[in-house]
Write an enzyme that holds these catalytic residues in place. Structure first.
Site, short mmCIF file in Angstrom:
data_model
loop_
_atom_site.label_atom_id
_atom_site.label_comp_id
_atom_site.label_asym_id
_atom_site.label_seq_id
_atom_site.Cartn_x
_atom_site.Cartn_y
_atom_site.Cartn_z
N VAL A 1 -6.12 -17.93 50.18
CA VAL A 1 -6.70 -18.66 49.07
C VAL A 1 -8.17 -18.96 49.39
O VAL A 1 -8.47 -19.55 50.43
CB VAL A 1 -5.94 -19.98 48.82
CG1 VAL A 1 -6.56 -20.77 47.67
CG2 VAL A 1 -4.46 -19.71 48.57
N GLU B 1 -6.31 -21.31 53.69
CA GLU B 1 -7.30 -21.69 52.68
C GLU B 1 -8.68 -21.61 53.31
O GLU B 1 -8.90 -22.11 54.41
CB GLU B 1 -7.00 -23.12 52.20
CG GLU B 1 -7.70 -23.49 50.91
CD GLU B 1 -9.06 -24.12 51.11
OE1 GLU B 1 -9.96 -23.84 50.30
OE2 GLU B 1 -9.23 -24.89 52.06
N SER B 2 -9.61 -20.91 52.66
CA SER B 2 -10.98 -20.72 53.10
C SER B 2 -11.02 -20.06 54.48
O SER B 2 -10.56 -18.93 54.63
CB SER B 2 -11.73 -22.05 53.07
OG SER B 2 -13.11 -21.86 53.33
N MET B 3 -11.51 -20.75 55.50
CA MET B 3 -11.53 -20.17 56.85
C MET B 3 -10.10 -19.82 57.29
O MET B 3 -9.88 -18.79 57.93
CB MET B 3 -12.16 -21.15 57.83
CG MET B 3 -12.20 -20.62 59.26
SD MET B 3 -12.98 -21.77 60.40
CE MET B 3 -11.66 -22.97 60.57
#
Length: 184
Positions: free
Chosen positions: A130, A106-108
């Protein structure tokens, strides 16, 4: 915080081994095909406390505390740039000898999932990225650039087409061959 069926484990530090070599903590539980969970910045493995129980029945889950976050070591002078963080993800996969891995980030963590998959495609079966974080500026790192190209090529049709297939390595092959869209 306790997640039923999960225990906390560590990969011990490797002295002088370079980026991602500090003591790394991860949560582990379940049996079956391996799933590695990669959180975003300023969080820890428990970021996935709602997801982990859903995966335990069918998967061996490994939720990593990225370097300098959660209960993983903060190394003086360490880099927390993408290549160093990717090294820690690859270290977890290789040191635990994980095969046919699903990386979920998720993200990074999504960027790390993509770039780790490109770095060790023989070990990664699929990637779920994501809300991928877009590192600012042009990267001189060919793997990070390749991960960004693959991320840019992900379209709604890609997810439907890739179910049950091998998007990690095929994404790497498609991008390496110069394709800017997902395979048909």
């Amino acid at each position: 915080m306790t997640i039923t069926g999960v225990d906390s484990r560590y990969l011990e530090a490797i002295s002088g081994a370079g980026p991602g070599s500090g003591r790394l903590r991860f949560l582990h539980g379940g049996t079956g095909s391996p799933v590695v969970l990669l959180h975003t910045v300023r969080t820890q493995a428990e970021h996935f406390q709602g997801l982990i129980p859903l995966l335990l029945a069918d998967h061996s889950v490994f939720a990593l505390d990225l370097p300098g976050m959660g209960y993983s070591d903060i190394e003086p002078g360490a880099s927390y740039e993408e290549p160093a963080m990717r090294s820690a993800v690859i270290r977890l996969i290789e040191q635990l000898d994980l095969q046919n891995v699903t990386l979920i980030g998720e993200s990074m963590g999504a960027v790390l999932a993509l770039t780790a998959a490109v770095s060790v495609p023989d070990r990664v079966r699929r990637v779920i990225a994501v809300n991928a974080y877009d590192y600012a500026g042009e990267s001189q790192d060919p793997v990070l650039s390749l991960g960004s190209s693959c991320r840019a090529s992900s379209r709604p049709g890609w997810a439907r087409r890739s179910q049950g297939s091998n998007p990690g390595p095929s994404c790497g092959r498609s991008c390496a061959e110069g394709s800017s869209t997902s395979p048909a």
